[in-house]
Design a protein around this motif. Structure first.
Motif, short mmCIF file in Angstrom:
data_model
loop_
_atom_site.label_atom_id
_atom_site.label_comp_id
_atom_site.label_asym_id
_atom_site.label_seq_id
_atom_site.Cartn_x
_atom_site.Cartn_y
_atom_site.Cartn_z
N SER A 1 10.29 -4.24 -4.81
CA SER A 1 10.64 -2.80 -4.83
C SER A 1 9.60 -1.93 -4.15
N GLU B 1 6.56 -12.67 -3.83
CA GLU B 1 7.03 -11.34 -3.43
C GLU B 1 8.33 -11.45 -2.66
N SER C 1 18.89 -1.20 -2.34
CA SER C 1 20.18 -0.94 -2.99
C SER C 1 21.34 -1.34 -2.09
P1 AMP Z 1 15.62 0.67 -3.35
O1 AMP Z 1 16.92 0.77 -2.67
O2 AMP Z 1 15.29 1.78 -4.27
O3 AMP Z 1 15.44 -0.68 -4.00
O4 AMP Z 1 14.49 0.75 -2.22
C1 AMP Z 1 14.47 -0.20 -1.21
C2 AMP Z 1 13.23 -0.05 -0.38
O5 AMP Z 1 12.08 -0.46 -1.13
C3 AMP Z 1 13.25 -0.95 0.81
O6 AMP Z 1 14.04 -0.43 1.85
C4 AMP Z 1 11.78 -1.05 1.14
O7 AMP Z 1 11.36 0.09 1.84
C5 AMP Z 1 11.12 -1.02 -0.23
N1 AMP Z 1 10.77 -2.37 -0.70
C6 AMP Z 1 11.46 -3.19 -1.50
N2 AMP Z 1 10.80 -4.35 -1.70
C7 AMP Z 1 9.64 -4.25 -1.00
C8 AMP Z 1 8.52 -5.10 -0.78
N3 AMP Z 1 8.41 -6.28 -1.37
N4 AMP Z 1 7.53 -4.65 0.03
C9 AMP Z 1 7.61 -3.45 0.63
N5 AMP Z 1 8.63 -2.59 0.45
C10 AMP Z 1 9.64 -2.98 -0.34
#
Ligand code: AMP
Length: 492
Positions: free
Chosen positions: A277, A298, A303
């Protein structure tokens, strides 16, 4: 196939097994899941709801809220979870945009939530509290505990998740039954999740991490949840000896590391720690390994696409990388070595709710979804996330990827963590600016120290023009640093 049936085919083989153990001590078996979801589904259908109708839910985390999510899937309704932090302005927009047939709120929002529902002409409004009580449960309780699950096709709408949207209108990502089932299957295989697993669930359930990744994999495996209402590091440490897995955002791991009782001893039965996330700091990854003997896995997702990449279960888990695309996901980088991450696969959502133009903009002509994340793939196929496209800094005409500078600054002794942002600059367009949290060991690091260090390592256009020291970085509930807030704060 309907997602509920996809899970139930597996978990109903052992109906007496425990699905969920709440921190109150309350236990829910898989037979309880079958009965209670039937009760809620019958109630919702008897209200007159039809396939695809939205059920908007802004409630505290409780086992009953989990059952409500499953009941909506089972009834062929569209579940619409809303972050507890949302206030009236946001809820007004979501109710107007999604036009739910039912809205369920926390009793503590009774002063305003039902009035907004009236304005938006939502036909039915109920409450559900953190103890799993409320007018929804009271009204549903006489309903039958037998229900024939709705028939759903892979493309049918299952859930709408509103993206956090730091700029412009928040968009409702339409997630289908096919997205949910395929992603759960892939993750169970990739992370070897079995019915013998016990997952500590301390994430919120209004977001894909806690809702889909954590719940759906456990349901598909017929495994068990130790269900914590909120993340509390010492409660998690106490639960570790009875668990095999933890899924967390990076802040879970940094907080566990601040507890002296977090050692190898409580982690003996654990088999997997997953982080996602938001980016996991390399320091956290390394320190966690030293303290617990475990290597955090990791993964990366969003979404709109469920899980996209994961470090391997068996192979090398690399700090600072999100691993390789999961089976079934095709991933490419737009424009050379570092660029926009574009993906295709059964995990990709069907579009933004009532925004066909916005949806069309986010897909390429050959059907790839533009994630909005910038990444790079190394020779071994491991993907690293460099940042969000909207966080890209353009200084003097050069593209600057904040992550590269953050990684360098984070490695300076005396730095706990950093965020690099662009602020308006009359000459350069944007000026690289670093916001730094000093480490708690009495660090006396100055801006000149940071600037001179970065100068020796990186091209001058990447060197911060200004350095600000702060007590902590602003984060949202999923642990993501809110760079928009930093940009506002330091723009002048
Ligand atoms: P959400 O839709 O709220 O889950 O946000 C998604 C965004 O979180 C992704 O597009 C990434 O920018 C960021 N994200 C999710 N996992 C990672 C990760 N392991 N490392 C860096 N950014 C992440």
């Amino acid at each position: 196939m309907n997602t509920y049936d996809y899970f139930a085919e597996r978990f109903l083989q052992s109906p007496a097994r425990i699905f969920l153990e709440a921190d109150s001590g309350e236990i829910f078996t898989y037979a309880d899941v079958e009965q209670e979801t039937a009760r809620y589904a019958n109630f919702l259908i008897n209200l007159g709801l039809k396939t695809g109708d939205r059920v908007a839910v802004q409630v505290e985390k409780s086992p009953q809220a989990v059952l409500l999510y499953l009941a909506c899937l089972r009834a062929g309704l569209c579940y619409l979870p809303l972050n507890n932090a949302y206030q009236q302005g946001e809820i007004r927009y979501f109710l107007g945009d999604a036009e739910p047939a039912v809205a369920i709120c926390s009793p503590q929002n009774l002063a305003w939530f039902p009035a907004l529902c009236d304005d938006a002409k939502v036909p039915h409004t109920f409450t559900l509290d953190q103890n799993g009580a409320g007018s929804f449960i009271d009204a549903a309780s006489p309903s039958s505990t037998q229900f024939v699950t709705a028939t759903s096709k892979p493309d049918d709408l299952a859930v709408i998740i509103y993206t956090s949207g730091t700029t412009g209108r928040s968009k409702g990502a339409m997630v289908t039954h096919g997205n949910l089932t395929s992603n759960a299957r892939v993750l169970c295989d990739a992370w070897r999740i079995r019915f013998s697993d016990t997952l500590i669930h301390a994430l919120p359930i209004f977001h894909i991490h806690g809702l889909f990744v954590a719940l759906n994999t456990i349901l598909l495996s017929g495994a068990k949840l130790i269900f914590h209402r909120k993340f509390d590091a010492s409660a998690v440490i106490n639960a570790l000896p009875r668990a095999t897995m933890l899924m967390g955002v990076p802040t879970f791991y940094t907080r566990l590391l601040t507890e002296t009782s977090f050692t190898r001893e409580p982690c003996k039965s654990m088999r997997l720690f997953v982080s996602g996330s938001a980016p996991l700091l390399l320091d956290t990854f390394n320190e966690f390994h030293e303290r617990s003997g475990h290597t955090i896995l990791e993964r990366y997702g969003m979404s709109e696409a469920g899980m996209i990449c994961s470090n391997p279960y068996d192979g090398e888990r690399r700090g600072g990388s999100v691993g390789k695309p999961l089976p079934g996901v095709t991933l490419r980088i737009d424009g050379g070595e570092t660029g926009g991450i574009e993906i295709k696969g059964a995990n990709v959502f069907s579009g933004y709710w009532r925004m066909p133009e916005k949806t069309a903009e986010e897909f390429t002509a050959d059907g790839y979804f533009r994630t909005g994340d910038i990444g790079a793939i190394d020779r071994d196929g491991y993907v690293a996330i460099v940042g969000r496209a909207k966080d890209l800094i353009i200084s003097g005409g050069f593209n600057v990827y904040p992550r590269e500078i953050e990684l360098l600054i984070d490695a300076i002794p005396g730095v706990a963590e950093s965020a690099v942002i662009g602020v308006p600059h009359p000459d350069f367009g944007e000026a690289v600016t670093a916001v730094i949290v000093r480490s708690s060991n009495g660090s006396t690091l100055t801006d000149a120290d940071v600037i001179s260090h970065v100068k020796t390592e990186l091209a001058s256009f990447k060197v911060p023009k200004r350095v600000h020291f702060v007590e902590e970085l602003p984060r949202n509930t999923m642990g993501k640093v809110q760079k928009n807030i930093l940009r506002q704060q330091f723009s002048s």
